[in-house]
Design a protein around this motif. Structure first.
Motif, PDB file in Angstrom:
ATOM      1  N   ASN A 145      -0.473  18.455  10.370  1.00  0.00           N
ATOM      2  CA  ASN A 145      -0.346  17.101  10.905  1.00  0.00           C
ATOM      3  C   ASN A 145       1.123  16.708  10.845  1.00  0.00           C
ATOM      4  O   ASN A 145       1.883  17.289  10.069  1.00  0.00           O
ATOM      5  CB  ASN A 145      -1.159  16.126  10.037  1.00  0.00           C
ATOM      6  N   CYS A 146       1.525  15.753  11.654  1.00  0.00           N
ATOM      7  CA  CYS A 146       2.851  15.140  11.488  1.00  0.00           C
ATOM      8  C   CYS A 146       2.773  13.712  12.001  1.00  0.00           C
ATOM      9  O   CYS A 146       1.915  13.383  12.825  1.00  0.00           O
ATOM     10  CB  CYS A 146       3.930  15.916  12.243  1.00  0.00           C
ATOM     11  N   HIS A 147       3.661  12.869  11.502  1.00  0.00           N
ATOM     12  CA  HIS A 147       3.702  11.478  11.972  1.00  0.00           C
ATOM     13  C   HIS A 147       4.571  11.379  13.224  1.00  0.00           C
ATOM     14  O   HIS A 147       5.358  12.288  13.497  1.00  0.00           O
ATOM     15  CB  HIS A 147       4.225  10.550  10.874  1.00  0.00           C
ATOM     16  N   PHE A 148       4.389  10.287  13.970  1.00  0.00           N
ATOM     17  CA  PHE A 148       5.148  10.166  15.224  1.00  0.00           C
ATOM     18  C   PHE A 148       6.500   9.492  15.054  1.00  0.00           C
ATOM     19  O   PHE A 148       7.342   9.595  15.928  1.00  0.00           O
ATOM     20  CB  PHE A 148       4.333   9.451  16.306  1.00  0.00           C
ATOM     21  N   GLU A 149       6.697   8.781  13.941  1.00  0.00           N
ATOM     22  CA  GLU A 149       8.021   8.188  13.719  1.00  0.00           C
ATOM     23  C   GLU A 149       8.910   9.193  13.001  1.00  0.00           C
ATOM     24  O   GLU A 149       8.422  10.079  12.299  1.00  0.00           O
ATOM     25  CB  GLU A 149       7.887   6.904  12.874  1.00  0.00           C
ATOM     26  N   LYS A 150      10.205   9.024  13.150  1.00  0.00           N
ATOM     27  CA  LYS A 150      11.138   9.966  12.518  1.00  0.00           C
ATOM     28  C   LYS A 150      11.256   9.710  11.018  1.00  0.00           C
ATOM     29  O   LYS A 150      11.481  10.631  10.232  1.00  0.00           O
ATOM     30  CB  LYS A 150      12.521   9.837  13.159  1.00  0.00           C
ATOM     31  N   SER A 151      11.145   8.453  10.627  1.00  0.00           N
ATOM     32  CA  SER A 151      11.232   8.088   9.205  1.00  0.00           C
ATOM     33  C   SER A 151      10.738   6.655   9.073  1.00  0.00           C
ATOM     34  O   SER A 151      10.482   6.004  10.088  1.00  0.00           O
ATOM     35  CB  SER A 151      12.688   8.188   8.711  1.00  0.00           C
ATOM     36  N   GLY A 152      10.600   6.193   7.855  1.00  0.00           N
ATOM     37  CA  GLY A 152      10.235   4.786   7.679  1.00  0.00           C
ATOM     38  C   GLY A 152       9.130   4.582   6.667  1.00  0.00           C
ATOM     39  O   GLY A 152       8.792   5.475   5.883  1.00  0.00           O
ATOM     40  N   ALA A 153       8.559   3.380   6.703  1.00  0.00           N
ATOM     41  CA  ALA A 153       7.586   2.964   5.700  1.00  0.00           C
ATOM     42  C   ALA A 153       6.187   3.457   6.091  1.00  0.00           C
ATOM     43  O   ALA A 153       5.356   2.687   6.584  1.00  0.00           O
ATOM     44  CB  ALA A 153       7.618   1.438   5.576  1.00  0.00           C
ATOM     45  N   PHE A 154       5.965   4.741   5.901  1.00  0.00           N
ATOM     46  CA  PHE A 154       4.667   5.355   6.235  1.00  0.00           C
ATOM     47  C   PHE A 154       4.241   6.217   5.058  1.00  0.00           C
ATOM     48  O   PHE A 154       4.276   7.461   5.119  1.00  0.00           O
ATOM     49  CB  PHE A 154       4.773   6.161   7.532  1.00  0.00           C
TER      50      PHE A 154
END
Ligand code: PEP
Length: 255
Positions: A68-77
Motif C-alpha cells: 500500500n502507499c498513501h497519495f500525499e507526499k508527506s504530512g499528517a497521515f
C-alpha cells in the motif's frame, strides 16, 4: 497479439505475515527455487520487512514491493507511508486497492486511483487490484463493476504512465478462501478488463498491459489459470508464504 510478448508477473502478497528475520529466511529459501524463472517474480512484503527483504533478494531475480502507499507526499497521515518513501529506499512495486484495504481500511475507487497515481509519479510499478464480492457476482454485475473500478483508477493517466501498471483481477470471494475462480471465469473478467483498457488507451496499450488473476491460486491450479489468453500472471497470497508452493506457481508461469 501473442500472449508471450506481454510480461508475465507472479507477485506474492505476504499480507501481515513475517518478521524481518523470517522474511530474509524465506527469501533465502526461494532464491534457488525461482532463479530460472521466465517471468517477473515479485514479493510484496510488510513495510517493516522491506529493508531486510531487499537485502536478502540482492543479486537475485526477486523484486520487492510494498502492499500500500498513501497519495500525499508527506504530512499528517499517522500510520501511512508515501510512495516517495518507498521509492527512495529502492522498492520497485506497490499493491494498491487490495480488497482487504477496501474492506477494512476504507479505501475507495477514488482513493485507490489517487494512490496509484502517487505510486506511478514516484516511479513505482503499481499493482491495481479490482474484483467483486460474491453478492455482486450473484447479482450479475461483475463485468460492469470491474470495468468501473478500472476506469476510475486509471482516469487521467497517460499511456506512458500505464506502462507501469499491472492490473490484478481478484474476486473477493476467492481471496484466502481456498475457492478459486474457474479458469473460464478468470478469463472472462480479465478480458473485460483488457477491453476497458482498450477503450481508454487504445489497442497497443491494452495488448501490452499485464493482467493477473488472484484468489487462492496455488501449485495445483496455476497451470490451468495461467493458460488463459488474458491471464498474464498471478497475485498470490497464502501460497506465497511457502517457498515450494510459490516456486511451483512461478514455474507454471514460465512455460
Ligand atoms: C491476495 O491476498 O491477493 C490473494 C490472492 O490471497 P490468496 O492467494 O491467499 O487467496
Amino acid at each position: 497479439m501473442d500472449k508471450k510478448l506481454r510480461s508475465a508477473v507472479i507477485a506474492g502478497n505476504w499480507k501481515m505475515n513475517k518478521t524481518p528475520a523470517e522474511a530474509s529466511a524465506l527469501i533465502g529459501e526461494m532464491i534457488p527455487l525461482v532463479k530460472d524463472a521466465d517471468c517477473d517474480v515479485v514479493l510484496c512484503v510488510p513495510f517493516v520487512d522491506l529493508d531486510a527483504a531487499m537485502n536478502a533478494a540482492k543479486g537475485s531475480n526477486i523484486k520487492i514491493g510494498a502492499q500500500n502507499c498513501h497519495f500525499e507526499k508527506s504530512g499528517a497521515f499517522t500510520g501511512e507511508i508515501s510512495a516517495d518513501m518507498l521509492s527512495s529506499m529502492g522498492v520497485e512495486y506497490v499493491i494498491v486497492g487490495h480488497s482487504e484495504r477496501r474492506t477494512y481500511f476504507g479505501d475507495t475507487d477514488v482513493t485507490v486511483g489517487k494512490r496509484l497515481k502517487a505510486a506511478l509519479d514516484a516511479g513505482l510499478v503499481g499493482i491495481l487490484c479490482v474484483g467483486e464480492y460474491l453478492e455482486q457476482r450473484k447479482q450479475g454485475i461483475t463485468a460492469e463493476l470491474c470495468a468501473m473500478q478500472v476506469k476510475i483508477a486509471l482516469q487521467g493517466l497517460t499511456a506512458e504512465k500505464l506502462k507501469n501498471v499491472i492490473i490484478a483481477y481478484e474476486p473477493v470471494w476467492a481471496i484466502g478462501t481456498g475457492e478459486t475462480a474457474t479458469s473460464d471465469q478468470a478469463e472472462e473478467v480479465c478480458a473485460v478488463i483488457r477491453e476497458t483498457v482498450e477503450a481508454m488507451f487504445g489497442k497497443a496499450s491494452a495488448d501490452a498491459i499485464t493482467i493477473q488473476y488472484g484468489g487462492s491460486m496455488n501449485a495445483k491450479n496455476a497451470d490451468e489459470l495461467l493458460s488463459k489468453y488474458n491471464v498474464d500472471g498471478g497475485l498470490i497470497g497464502g501460497a506465497s508464504l511457502k517457498a515450494a508452493d510459490f516456486a511451483a506457481i512461478v514455474s507454471a508461469a514460465s512455460k
